[in-house]
Design an enzyme around this catalytic site. Structure first.
Site, PDB file in Angstrom:
ATOM      1  N   GLN A 144     -21.330  -7.227  14.807  1.00  0.00           N
ATOM      2  CA  GLN A 144     -20.671  -7.723  13.601  1.00  0.00           C
ATOM      3  C   GLN A 144     -21.257  -9.062  13.141  1.00  0.00           C
ATOM      4  O   GLN A 144     -21.909  -9.769  13.904  1.00  0.00           O
ATOM      5  CB  GLN A 144     -19.174  -7.899  13.858  1.00  0.00           C
ATOM      6  N   HIS A 145     -20.991  -9.377  11.891  1.00  0.00           N
ATOM      7  CA  HIS A 145     -21.152 -10.709  11.291  1.00  0.00           C
ATOM      8  C   HIS A 145     -22.582 -11.118  10.938  1.00  0.00           C
ATOM      9  O   HIS A 145     -22.770 -12.021  10.141  1.00  0.00           O
ATOM     10  CB  HIS A 145     -20.591 -11.815  12.192  1.00  0.00           C
ATOM     11  N   ASP A 182     -19.400  -2.969  15.861  1.00  0.00           N
ATOM     12  CA  ASP A 182     -19.378  -2.531  17.256  1.00  0.00           C
ATOM     13  C   ASP A 182     -17.972  -2.376  17.823  1.00  0.00           C
ATOM     14  O   ASP A 182     -17.671  -1.401  18.524  1.00  0.00           O
ATOM     15  CB  ASP A 182     -20.224  -3.456  18.134  1.00  0.00           C
TER      16      ASP A 182
END
Length: 470
Positions: free
Chosen positions: A71-72, A223
């Site tokens: 992520q991110h 994820d």
């Protein structure tokens, strides 16, 4: 088993892992893996190299594929779709000051949670865009599109439109999970007035496109969302994942908005929501402590299990790489309660395991405050195989703990999403339940209360900030 095969990709911080599964049962047929560079910023083309290496000869007969990604991460593309700069990953904390500035500029934590369900920290994409605008403005001016790691891989696979899903989009800091829309006003404010294109948000079972070979590609997801999909979480199931980072999450029907910033109000990969608390320090606390004691992980287990619960008063705050929750990107670890009588390798090993788990136990308290009370904990990740972790987790968590059989849960969740997109329908396919181990509950729950209470007291003493479990 059938002749229908699906594949799931886990593009994590450290590697690409691929599983090929039977589309109806979820049985794993074959697997592949390739390493990523060990860094907090990576050229996305390394992910494509790793995918190509891991999938070589693996995808024969596969009809659908899904991508689960870390992520991110901030992936920036120019007008021609070329990468502008190496992607800043979730664990790159250079945007810590940018996060503080953005929280203040939008009106504080409550304003952020109302807008996007989370209070951004250095991990979030929106803070990395602010850092880019302030520190590399000439590169920021070239950015025509911003995508996430899983979005970029999905786009490379299909060669078509850039798409994402609401689960991964909810970790950007400029998408509202509750409303299901981008907050472009926040994006433009963070990025110095720039308004780059964003990927279209697909529904859970929608199709992103097809590869040149005709393989269907699903929407993909983040994820943690993929792991939740693999585990088939139900009411009262809370996952504690012990990998590079530590995460606590589960699924619920309503969006969360925690103004303390301790819980991120993400969306999941099924149309529901996924409140999540995260710590930067998990399995590496154990490896670092083992190295300091001159042993390996098996030796650390033996030492920790030779000590009494509570480590005779020794308490470790394991903020070895800074910390995300609480938001302390520059913090260091600290050891408390040292006395001549408790300064033993056994107690230090025990304090390391208890310290790591107490951070996650406080995460259980935090998600419970958002309405996700744990009926049981599902313990996953590499450190879940530690004998000491398995013995101590039920003491610290205070609820039943089960350990699913070791598996690539992110890749399995991505594969299950691919099977869903291939078959259609309102719900993902029901796959065969995997084996799991139920850990023994302690006879004296007050021991866990004492350990958690001491850790909370030390956290409050050392850090004058809101903390998990406070």
């Amino acid at each position: 088993m059938t002749d229908k095969l699906v594949a799931g990709v886990d593009s994590s911080t450290q590697s690409t892992k691929i599983v090929v599964c039977d589309a109806e049962t979820g049985a794993v047929v074959r697997t592949g893996r390739a390493a990523h560079p060990d860094a907090t910023e990576v050229d996305p083309r390394e992910w494509w190299r790793a995918f190509t290496e891991a999938s070589d000869g693996l995808l024969d007969g596969v009809q659908a594929l899904g991508v689960g990604g870390q992520q991110h991460g901030m992936v920036t593309l120019d007008e021609d779709g070329e990468v502008v700069r190496p992607a800043l990953l979730w664990n790159d904390t250079r945007s810590g000051q940018a996060a503080e500035d953005l929280v203040r500029e939008l009106g504080g934590p409550a304003a952020w949670t109302e807008a996007v369900g989370s209070v951004p920290v250095a991990s979030f994409t929106v803070t990395k865009l602010r850092w880019l605008a302030e520190n590399e403005p000439e590169l920021a001016d070239r950015v025509a599109r911003v995508v996430l790691p899983h979005d970029w891989l999905t786009w490379r696979l299909t060669g078509g439109e850039a798409v994402t899903d609401r689960g991964d989009a909810s970790g950007t800091g400029y998408f509202s999970p509750a409303e299901g829309v981008y907050r472009r006003d926040i994006l433009k404010h963070a990025f110095g007035g720039r308004d780059p294109e964003l990927p279209r948000v697909l529904g859970p079972a929608q199709v992103a496109g097809r590869t040149p070979d005709g393989v269907l590609v699903s929407a993909g997801t983040g994820d943690n969302m993929a792991a939740a999909l693999a585990l088939g979480l139900g009411e009262g199931d809370v996952v504690v994942s012990l990998g590079t980072s530590g995460t606590v999450f589960g699924v619920c029907e309503t969006a969360s908005a925690d103004a303390t910033g301790l819980v991120a109000g993400f969306a999941d990969a099924t149309g529901r929501f996924l409140p999540l608390a995260c710590t930067l320090n998990a399995a590496r606390v154990l490896t670092a402590t083992a190295a300091m004691l001159g042993t390996d992980l098996a030796g650390l287990d033996r030492l920790a299990l030779a000590a009494q619960p509570g480590a005779e008063g020794l308490t470790l705050l394991p903020y070895l790489d800074g910390e995300r929750t609480p938001n302390l990107p520059t913090a260091a670890g600290s050891l408390h309660g040292l006395r001549r009588g408790n300064m033993t390798p056994e107690n230090l090993a025990r304090a390391a395991v208890e310290g790591m788990l107490c951070g996650l136990s406080a995460g259980l308290d935090a998600v419970a405050a958002q309405g996700l009370a744990a009926r049981r904990v599902l313990l996953i990740g590499g450190a879940a195989q530690s004998e000491a972790v398995r013995a101590i987790a039920p003491i610290v968590f205070g609820v039943p703990v089960v350990v699913p059989e070791p598996a690539e849960h992110v890749a399995l969740g991505a594969a299950r999403q691919a099977a869903w997109a291939l078959a259609g329908g309102a719900e993902p396919p029901v796959w065969e339940a995997k084996a799991q181990v139920t850990l023994e509950q302690p006879q004296s729950p007050e021991v866990g209360d004492e350990i958690r209470g001491r850790h909370l007291a030390v956290r409050q003493l050392v850090h004058d900030v809101p903390v998990l479990g406070a």
